[in-house]
Design a protein around this motif. Structure first.
Motif, PDB file in Angstrom:
ATOM      1  N   GLY A 251       0.849  -1.196   0.000  1.00  0.00           N
ATOM      2  CA  GLY A 251       0.000   0.000   0.000  1.00  0.00           C
ATOM      3  C   GLY A 251       0.875   1.233   0.000  1.00  0.00           C
TER       4      GLY A 251
ATOM      5  N   ASP B 113       1.343  -1.578  -4.737  1.00  0.00           N
ATOM      6  CA  ASP B 113       0.041  -0.930  -4.598  1.00  0.00           C
ATOM      7  C   ASP B 113      -0.916  -1.502  -5.627  1.00  0.00           C
ATOM      8  OD1 ASP B 113      -0.757   1.928  -2.989  1.00  0.00           O
ATOM      9  OD2 ASP B 113      -2.153   1.223  -4.532  1.00  0.00           O
TER      10      ASP B 113
ATOM     11  N   ASN C 116      -2.147  -6.942  -5.674  1.00  0.00           N
ATOM     12  CA  ASN C 116      -2.961  -7.027  -4.476  1.00  0.00           C
ATOM     13  C   ASN C 116      -2.172  -7.790  -3.410  1.00  0.00           C
ATOM     14  OD1 ASN C 116      -4.845  -7.664  -2.482  1.00  0.00           O
ATOM     15  ND2 ASN C 116      -6.521  -7.803  -3.957  1.00  0.00           N
TER      16      ASN C 116
HETATM   17  C1  LIG Z   1      -4.314   5.251   2.896  1.00  0.00           C
HETATM   18  S1  LIG Z   1      -3.400   4.873   1.482  1.00  0.00           S
HETATM   19  C2  LIG Z   1      -1.744   5.012   2.118  1.00  0.00           C
HETATM   20  C3  LIG Z   1      -0.687   5.121   1.066  1.00  0.00           C
HETATM   21  C4  LIG Z   1       0.738   5.305   1.591  1.00  0.00           C
HETATM   22  N1  LIG Z   1       1.083   4.295   2.559  1.00  0.00           N
HETATM   23  C5  LIG Z   1       0.917   6.683   2.158  1.00  0.00           C
HETATM   24  O1  LIG Z   1       1.227   6.804   3.347  1.00  0.00           O
HETATM   25  O2  LIG Z   1       0.761   7.662   1.400  1.00  0.00           O
HETATM   26  C6  LIG Z   1      -3.615   3.111   1.327  1.00  0.00           C
HETATM   27  C7  LIG Z   1      -2.970   2.572   0.091  1.00  0.00           C
HETATM   28  O3  LIG Z   1      -3.132   1.155   0.068  1.00  0.00           O
HETATM   29  C8  LIG Z   1      -3.452   0.738  -1.261  1.00  0.00           C
HETATM   30  N2  LIG Z   1      -4.143  -0.547  -1.154  1.00  0.00           N
HETATM   31  C9  LIG Z   1      -5.364  -0.786  -0.627  1.00  0.00           C
HETATM   32  N3  LIG Z   1      -5.647  -2.099  -0.652  1.00  0.00           N
HETATM   33  C10 LIG Z   1      -4.574  -2.716  -1.205  1.00  0.00           C
HETATM   34  C11 LIG Z   1      -4.245  -4.074  -1.470  1.00  0.00           C
HETATM   35  N4  LIG Z   1      -5.101  -5.063  -1.172  1.00  0.00           N
HETATM   36  N5  LIG Z   1      -3.044  -4.366  -2.006  1.00  0.00           N
HETATM   37  C12 LIG Z   1      -2.153  -3.373  -2.300  1.00  0.00           C
HETATM   38  N6  LIG Z   1      -2.420  -2.063  -2.069  1.00  0.00           N
HETATM   39  C13 LIG Z   1      -3.602  -1.730  -1.523  1.00  0.00           C
HETATM   40  C14 LIG Z   1      -4.299   1.873  -1.799  1.00  0.00           C
HETATM   41  O4  LIG Z   1      -4.362   1.920  -3.202  1.00  0.00           O
HETATM   42  C15 LIG Z   1      -3.602   3.090  -1.192  1.00  0.00           C
HETATM   43  O5  LIG Z   1      -2.579   3.580  -2.024  1.00  0.00           O
END
Ligand SMILES: C[S@@+](CC[C@H](N)C(=O)[O-])C[C@H]1O[C@@H](n2cnc3c(N)ncnc32)[C@H](O)[C@@H]1O
Length: 293
Positions: free
Chosen positions: A89, A110, A159
């Motif tokens: 993420g 991501d 994912n």
């Molecule tokens: C709240 S954001 C935080 C992003 C980053 N950690 C930051 O601090 O800016 C959550 C991130 O998790 C990603 N995400 C959500 N579910 C996911 C999954 N199952 N696998 C990979 N990424 C995922 C979203 O696309 C998003 O970019």
């Protein structure tokens, strides 16, 4: 269809919530688990990343790398390789680049193609000409647990809960990480995904590796809807106690942590309130470091 409620993520840009038009959007929270990832992609595709994007890497993680070498040095002496890190993420990739600049071969994962596209662009310029905010101080700019040279930053669309993306890791067959960093990933997942999050973390961590969690938000009642979901007591329950992470947040965590049994997959090796963290979590964020039992 539920109203998108931006305020809980406390965006980095000021938002006049009362005068905002009511945007109707299915947030990840209102979707079933199977559609969760698509929900995040649609948030990226509709330019909502300013609701969570902090615009720079984590000062708390930098301090951990610089001030706790005995905790972050997980490679045996003479291993002859750089440590490997994963940021699931990863969003725009600030922490991925910062870890690479501290000597880690780092993967940012991501589910959103848009996020990964931005992260790749960011990394290309930042690795060429790093900003000062990547380092605790100029005197520590080259310090790292395993190496004095920069590592790599690689971004994958995938994912976290599925395995396809692991086929793109190098070297082939090497799926484990020496450090995994979570900031606002767990709190972005609906609560019924928490046990899977802990299981995946245990699968991906190297036997001597560390899972580093910058726990946020701890000021929000875990019973309130997210994202972000309030996480007070969640990490301990999930990782140390082997629970499902569905805690009420009512109990004083220090008392409940001591009084209950620890049958989880992880043991906590460091727990501190970081002196430096993002403004939004100052005074409430906690940094926890975990190893496999
Ligand atoms: C709240 S954001 C935080 C992003 C980053 N950690 C930051 O601090 O800016 C959550 C991130 O998790 C990603 N995400 C959500 N579910 C996911 C999954 N199952 N696998 C990979 N990424 C995922 C979203 O696309 C998003 O970019």
């Amino acid at each position: 269809m539920a109203a998108f409620r931006p305020s809980p993520f406390r965006p980095t840009m000021p938002l006049r919530v009362s005068s905002q038009p009511q945007t109707l959007l299915k947030t990840p929270a209102t979707r079933p688990k199977e559609e969760h990832a698509a929900g995040w992609s649609s948030l990226w595709n509709s330019d909502r990343s300013h609701f969570w994007d902090r615009g720079k890497p984590s000062p708390a993680l930098q301090d951990l790398l610089s001030l706790y070498p005995e905790v972050v040095s997980t490679l045996p002496d003479g291993s002859g390789r750089r440590p490997r890190a994963l940021v699931p993420g990863c969003g725009k990739g600030y922490d991925v680049v910062m870890l690479a600049l501290h000597g880690y071969d780092t993967y940012g994962l991501d589910v959103s193609e848009r996020a990964v596209g931005s992260a790749r662009q960011y990394a290309a310029s930042e690795l060429r000409n790093p900003s000062a905010y990547n380092f605790r101080s100029t005197s520590t700019s080259n310090s790292s647990p395993g190496s004095a040279s920069h590592g790599t930053a690689t971004f994958l669309v995938g994912n976290f809960f599925e395995q396809e993306w692991e086929a793109h890791l190098a070297p082939e067959g090497e799926q484990k990480f020496d450090l995994i960093y979570d900031y606002t990933f767990l709190c972005a997942l609906s609560p019924d995904m928490r046990r899977d999050w802990a299981r995946r973390m245990s699968e991906l961590l190297a036997p001597n590796g560390i899972l580093v969690c910058l726990e946020f938000p701890l000021y929000k009642d875990p019973k309130l809807p997210g994202p972000p979901w309030g996480l007070k007591g969640v990490h301990w329950n999930l990782l140390a106690q082997g629970g499902d992470g569905l805690v009420s947040g009512d109990a004083d965590s220090s008392t409940s942590e001591e009084s209950t049994s620890e049958t989880g997959l992880f043991e906590r090796v460091l727990y501190l309130q970081p002196e430096r963290t993002y403004e939004i979590g100052q005074g409430t964020d906690m940094l926890s470091v975990w190893k496999l039992r």
